[in-house]
Motif scaffolding. Structure first.
Motif, mmCIF file in Angstrom:
data_model
loop_
_atom_site.group_PDB
_atom_site.id
_atom_site.type_symbol
_atom_site.label_atom_id
_atom_site.label_comp_id
_atom_site.label_asym_id
_atom_site.label_seq_id
_atom_site.Cartn_x
_atom_site.Cartn_y
_atom_site.Cartn_z
ATOM 1 N N ALA A 1 -11.815 -6.709 -12.680
ATOM 2 C CA ALA A 1 -12.689 -7.878 -12.663
ATOM 3 C C ALA A 1 -11.831 -9.134 -12.508
ATOM 4 C CB ALA A 1 -13.499 -7.942 -13.950
ATOM 5 N N SER A 2 -12.389 -10.139 -11.888
ATOM 6 C CA SER A 2 -11.671 -11.400 -11.724
ATOM 7 C C SER A 2 -11.287 -11.956 -13.100
ATOM 8 C CB SER A 2 -12.574 -12.403 -10.992
ATOM 9 O OG SER A 2 -11.884 -13.594 -10.764
ATOM 10 N N GLY A 3 -10.048 -12.403 -13.229
ATOM 11 C CA GLY A 3 -9.559 -12.935 -14.494
ATOM 12 C C GLY A 3 -8.820 -11.934 -15.354
ATOM 13 N N THR A 4 -8.857 -10.669 -14.974
ATOM 14 C CA THR A 4 -8.170 -9.625 -15.737
ATOM 15 C C THR A 4 -6.661 -9.802 -15.625
ATOM 16 O OG1 THR A 4 -9.966 -8.072 -15.313
ATOM 17 C CG2 THR A 4 -7.852 -7.119 -15.949
ATOM 18 N N LEU A 5 -5.952 -9.629 -16.733
ATOM 19 C CA LEU A 5 -4.497 -9.719 -16.708
ATOM 20 C C LEU A 5 -3.907 -8.389 -16.272
ATOM 21 C CD1 LEU A 5 -3.587 -11.775 -19.893
ATOM 22 C CD2 LEU A 5 -3.852 -12.545 -17.541
ATOM 23 N N VAL A 6 -3.029 -8.465 -15.281
ATOM 24 C CA VAL A 6 -2.372 -7.281 -14.744
ATOM 25 C C VAL A 6 -0.876 -7.566 -14.614
ATOM 26 C CG1 VAL A 6 -4.419 -6.440 -13.513
ATOM 27 C CG2 VAL A 6 -2.855 -8.009 -12.374
ATOM 28 N N VAL A 7 -0.107 -6.517 -14.364
ATOM 29 C CA VAL A 7 1.344 -6.628 -14.253
ATOM 30 C C VAL A 7 1.774 -6.121 -12.883
ATOM 31 C CG1 VAL A 7 3.544 -5.865 -15.220
ATOM 32 C CG2 VAL A 7 1.604 -6.296 -16.733
ATOM 33 N N ASP A 8 2.541 -6.949 -12.182
ATOM 34 C CA ASP A 8 3.096 -6.577 -10.874
ATOM 35 C C ASP A 8 4.476 -5.961 -11.128
ATOM 36 O OD1 ASP A 8 4.078 -6.334 -8.307
ATOM 37 O OD2 ASP A 8 3.593 -8.392 -7.715
ATOM 38 N N THR A 9 4.568 -4.646 -11.022
ATOM 39 C CA THR A 9 5.821 -3.959 -11.325
ATOM 40 C C THR A 9 6.874 -4.176 -10.239
ATOM 41 O OG1 THR A 9 5.036 -1.894 -10.331
ATOM 42 C CG2 THR A 9 4.654 -2.197 -12.687
ATOM 43 N N ARG A 10 6.480 -4.614 -9.076
ATOM 44 C CA ARG A 10 7.440 -4.900 -8.006
ATOM 45 C C ARG A 10 8.109 -6.255 -8.200
ATOM 46 N NH1 ARG A 10 6.730 -2.439 -2.330
ATOM 47 N NH2 ARG A 10 7.268 -0.317 -2.888
ATOM 48 N N ARG A 11 7.585 -7.077 -9.082
ATOM 49 C CA ARG A 11 8.156 -8.399 -9.347
ATOM 50 C C ARG A 11 8.699 -8.477 -10.768
ATOM 51 N NH1 ARG A 11 6.382 -13.398 -6.229
ATOM 52 N NH2 ARG A 11 5.655 -12.513 -4.289
ATOM 53 N N GLY A 12 9.289 -7.412 -11.224
ATOM 54 C CA GLY A 12 9.916 -7.423 -12.544
ATOM 55 C C GLY A 12 8.922 -7.510 -13.681
ATOM 56 N N ASP A 13 7.811 -6.816 -13.553
ATOM 57 C CA ASP A 13 6.761 -6.801 -14.576
ATOM 58 C C ASP A 13 6.191 -8.190 -14.849
ATOM 59 O OD1 ASP A 13 6.923 -4.072 -14.748
ATOM 60 O OD2 ASP A 13 8.198 -4.066 -16.506
ATOM 61 N N LEU A 14 5.979 -8.940 -13.790
ATOM 62 C CA LEU A 14 5.394 -10.271 -13.882
ATOM 63 C C LEU A 14 3.904 -10.146 -14.173
ATOM 64 C CD1 LEU A 14 5.889 -13.320 -13.582
ATOM 65 C CD2 LEU A 14 5.408 -13.049 -11.148
ATOM 66 N N VAL A 15 3.446 -10.831 -15.210
ATOM 67 C CA VAL A 15 2.035 -10.797 -15.589
ATOM 68 C C VAL A 15 1.287 -11.851 -14.789
ATOM 69 C CG1 VAL A 15 0.388 -11.081 -17.478
ATOM 70 C CG2 VAL A 15 2.600 -10.008 -17.911
#
Length: 86
Positions: free
Chosen positions: A18-32
């Motif tokens: 859903a829009s606004g959900t916090l996720v982690v981009d593992t390709r960018r060093g676990d950037l939230v």
């Protein structure tokens, strides 16, 4: 074939959050980041502390853990209390 192996090694993308959900981009060093929407084959994410959105490959995005969520929420609250717009 290298291309076929590369595609088979790629993790399966998670369901669209859903829009606004916090996720982690593992390709960018676990950037939230905060999920903003789908842009073609990528997901648009916005840094929690403000800044420019980026596009992430959904196969390398995971939901934020409770600890990551709390850390991001605290950082956001601190920026707002300092008078910064996010």
């Amino acid at each position: 074939m290298p291309v076929e192996r590369e595609l088979s090694d790629r993790p399966a993308p998670p369901p669209v959050p859903a829009s606004g959900t916090l996720v982690v981009d593992t390709r960018r060093g676990d950037l939230v980041g905060e999920f903003r929407g789908v842009a073609g084959p990528y997901w648009s994410l916005r840094p929690i502390r403000g800044g420019t959105e980026w596009e992430a490959d959904p196969a390398y995005v995971r939901p934020a853990t409770a600890k990551e969520y709390l850390h991001a929420a605290t950082a956001r609250a601190n920026r707002r209390s300092a008078g910064e717009w996010l």
